[in-house]
Design an enzyme around this catalytic site. Structure first.
Site, PDB file in Angstrom:
ATOM      1  N   HIS A   1     -37.651 -32.055  80.162  1.00  0.00           N
ATOM      2  CA  HIS A   1     -37.617 -32.644  78.824  1.00  0.00           C
ATOM      3  C   HIS A   1     -38.835 -33.531  78.583  1.00  0.00           C
ATOM      4  O   HIS A   1     -38.837 -34.343  77.674  1.00  0.00           O
ATOM      5  CB  HIS A   1     -36.310 -33.423  78.644  1.00  0.00           C
TER       6      HIS A   1
ATOM      7  N   LYS B   1     -60.551 -51.326  98.400  1.00  0.00           N
ATOM      8  CA  LYS B   1     -60.356 -52.516  99.251  1.00  0.00           C
ATOM      9  C   LYS B   1     -61.601 -53.393  99.224  1.00  0.00           C
ATOM     10  O   LYS B   1     -61.513 -54.607  99.128  1.00  0.00           O
ATOM     11  CB  LYS B   1     -60.074 -52.093 100.700  1.00  0.00           C
TER      12      LYS B   1
ATOM     13  N   GLU C   1     -54.279 -37.450 100.383  1.00  0.00           N
ATOM     14  CA  GLU C   1     -55.164 -38.191 101.281  1.00  0.00           C
ATOM     15  C   GLU C   1     -55.836 -37.260 102.288  1.00  0.00           C
ATOM     16  O   GLU C   1     -56.907 -37.554 102.809  1.00  0.00           O
ATOM     17  CB  GLU C   1     -54.364 -39.271 102.026  1.00  0.00           C
TER      18      GLU C   1
HETATM   19  O1  PA5 Z   1     -52.204 -42.361 106.037  1.00  0.00           O
HETATM   20  C1  PA5 Z   1     -52.808 -43.394 106.235  1.00  0.00           C
HETATM   21  O2  PA5 Z   1     -53.535 -43.546 107.234  1.00  0.00           O
HETATM   22  C2  PA5 Z   1     -52.680 -44.572 105.300  1.00  0.00           C
HETATM   23  O3  PA5 Z   1     -51.882 -44.272 104.216  1.00  0.00           O
HETATM   24  C3  PA5 Z   1     -52.079 -45.766 106.032  1.00  0.00           C
HETATM   25  O4  PA5 Z   1     -50.832 -45.383 106.547  1.00  0.00           O
HETATM   26  C4  PA5 Z   1     -51.901 -46.954 105.094  1.00  0.00           C
HETATM   27  O5  PA5 Z   1     -53.120 -47.292 104.521  1.00  0.00           O
HETATM   28  C5  PA5 Z   1     -51.350 -48.161 105.861  1.00  0.00           C
HETATM   29  O6  PA5 Z   1     -52.186 -48.515 106.918  1.00  0.00           O
HETATM   30  P1  PA5 Z   1     -51.730 -49.482 108.068  1.00  0.00           P
HETATM   31  O7  PA5 Z   1     -50.614 -48.859 108.809  1.00  0.00           O
HETATM   32  O8  PA5 Z   1     -52.941 -49.653 108.931  1.00  0.00           O
HETATM   33  O9  PA5 Z   1     -51.320 -50.787 107.420  1.00  0.00           O
END
Ligand code: PA5
Length: 462
Positions: A325, A439, A304
């Protein structure tokens, strides 16, 4: 460029007992000079992180989190955890992505492999929800909780993420129907933004006990905030040791440390040099199943953070020896665009020796009386040499045990390295614009109010 020393890893790092970084098995593929040529840039990026002058600098709260967390904050988390633990046998931690993976990897790493078979003991059993939208999973969980005393820790920074919001709605209703609306309020803890979002609003209305996710700590950098610390404390582990490990790594990877002594900078520079040589995939490997979810946390952190603007190393993971394996074949002989980073655990809690056998039909007597960990170590060494021979550069990180302190160290090491790596790629490692695309489509398909135009457009594509 002349090398200032014939080794990159300086004496200080060599002397560290519980944490070792070995990059010597990349030298067949990239030279020390190539890594060293990134020294100045890497040191500059460490400064950008600490001075908060780089891109995404409003999300750099994690950089000094370990040293800045106060005794009061720690005590509050411990007290709330104890309070909840006294009332329930199960705590369901609801969250996804960065609001889930930190606590999940920690508990997977620290718990007995067979904990799920045992009765909840002194501390509540921590289970997770909201990390998927799988009907069977939620159905099985709600069935399990029918006659159980349980509480909920709901974690969402935005408060509007669909997966945890769906799980919370279901589990909240179940809890209310099992203990009554007023009692349920005492068993729900929210971890969310200080001011905004649906979860903040709801916790204010319902007067839930709540913790704040700092504005300047993004989800995947939030394990050292209440997001990770509360579930860990609820399960009975020492958040102090976890923070101490991170603090130690913070202190040796900052602006006062030269490149040769800064493990995060060396790791970031090494993987960057490999990337420039066409090694586009990094495989995080471990030889201990307990670290499988650590790899999931690491994949989120790097994937990310780095995967942007058509750039970035693809983070993958394997767990050995099981995956030798299966994926072992590809790693040994497939396309040569990979490098491997192995997390090795040198110690083990249990001691099991291989028994000798009179018949010796399995021909194992040659390792009779050896410990299982000795055999695993040789598997690890043999694998590393084979993969290097097969054209896969190897970075090795060794910790002496899986414990709170070492996990804290590893977390901060990778967070820091990830920040430096992102800056070396010239991208902002602290945003995640790409996750919005799915989303938008999902909301359009579900006909969410406000998405009418997108609904119309997407339906034409079906
Ligand atoms: O690293 C990030 O920002 C994302 O992975 C969020 O943690 C994830 O989308 C969850 O978001 P939220 O805490 O707003 O529900």
């Amino acid at each position: 460029m002349p090398l200032q020393s014939d080794f990159l890893i300086n004496n200080f790092l060599k002397r560290m007992k519980n944490f070792k970084l070995d990059i010597s098995k990349v030298y067949d593929f990239i030279s020390k000079e190539e890594i060293f040529s990134i020294k100045n840039e890497a040191e500059k990026q460490v400064k950008s992180l600490h001075n908060k002058s780089g891109e995404g600098n409003d999300f750099l709260g994690w950089v000094d989190l370990p040293s800045q967390i106060s005794e009061n904050e720690i005590q509050e988390i411990e007290n709330v955890a104890k309070g909840l633990a006294k009332k329930v046998d199960y705590v369901i931690v609801i969250g996804i992505g960065g609001s889930y993976l930190g606590a999940k990897f920690f508990l997977e790493a620290m718990s007995s492999s067979f904990e799920w078979l045992e009765q909840a003991g002194k501390y509540p059993r921590v289970l997770f929800a909201g990390q998927n939208i799988v009907e069977d999973y939620l159905g099985e969980l709600t069935e399990l909780l029918k006659d159980k005393k349980f509480g909920i820790v709901v974690i969402s920074k935005s408060g509007t993420t669909t997966e945890p919001a769906v799980a919370f709605r279901i589990l909240k209703k179940q809890l209310e129907s099992q203990v009554g609306k007023e009692n349920a309020k005492e068993l729900i803890i929210a971890i969310t933004d200080a001011k905004k979002g649906a979860l903040r609003e709801l916790s204010n209305i319902e007067a839930y006990q709540s913790f704040i996710i700092p504005d300047d700590a993004g989800g995947r950098y939030s394990v050292l905030t209440p997001v990770g610390l509360l579930p860990i404390a609820i399960a009975g582990y020492s958040i102090r040791e976890f923070i101490n490990g991170a603090k130690q790594m913070e202190s040796i990877s900052g602006t006062d440390t030269i490149f040769e002594d800064n493990p995060a900078a060396i790791y970031a520079a090494t993987r960057h040099a490999l990337y420039k040589k066409g090694k586009k995939i990094e495989i995080l490997a471990n030889f201990n199943d307990k670290l499988v979810y650590f790899s999931e946390w690491w994949k989120q952190l790097f994937g990310e953070s780095e995967g942007k603007e058509n750039k970035g190393i693809f983070p993958a993971s394997v767990y050995f020896t099981a995956d030798l394996h299966s994926m072992g074949q590809y790693i040994q002989e497939g396309e040569r665009h990979i490098f491997e980073t192995v997390i090795s655990v040198s110690g083990s809690d249990k001691k099991i020796q291989i028994p000798s056998d009179e018949g010796n039909l399995d021909q194992l007597n040659y390792i009779a009386n050896k410990r299982i960990s000795d055999v695993n170590s040789m598997a690890e060494l043999g694998t590393m040499l084979a993969h290097v021979d097969g054209g896969v550069p190897n970075i090795r990180i060794e910790i002496d045990a899986i414990n709170e302190y070492n996990l804290g160290q590893l977390v901060y090491f990778f967070e820091k390295a990830c920040g430096i790596s992102g800056y070396l790629l010239n991208i902002n490692p602290f945003n995640q614009p790409g996750v919005e695309a799915y989303k938008k489509n999902m909301f359009a398909l579900l006909e969410k109010p406000g998405f009418e135009k997108e609904t119309e457009e997407i339906k034409k594509r079906l």
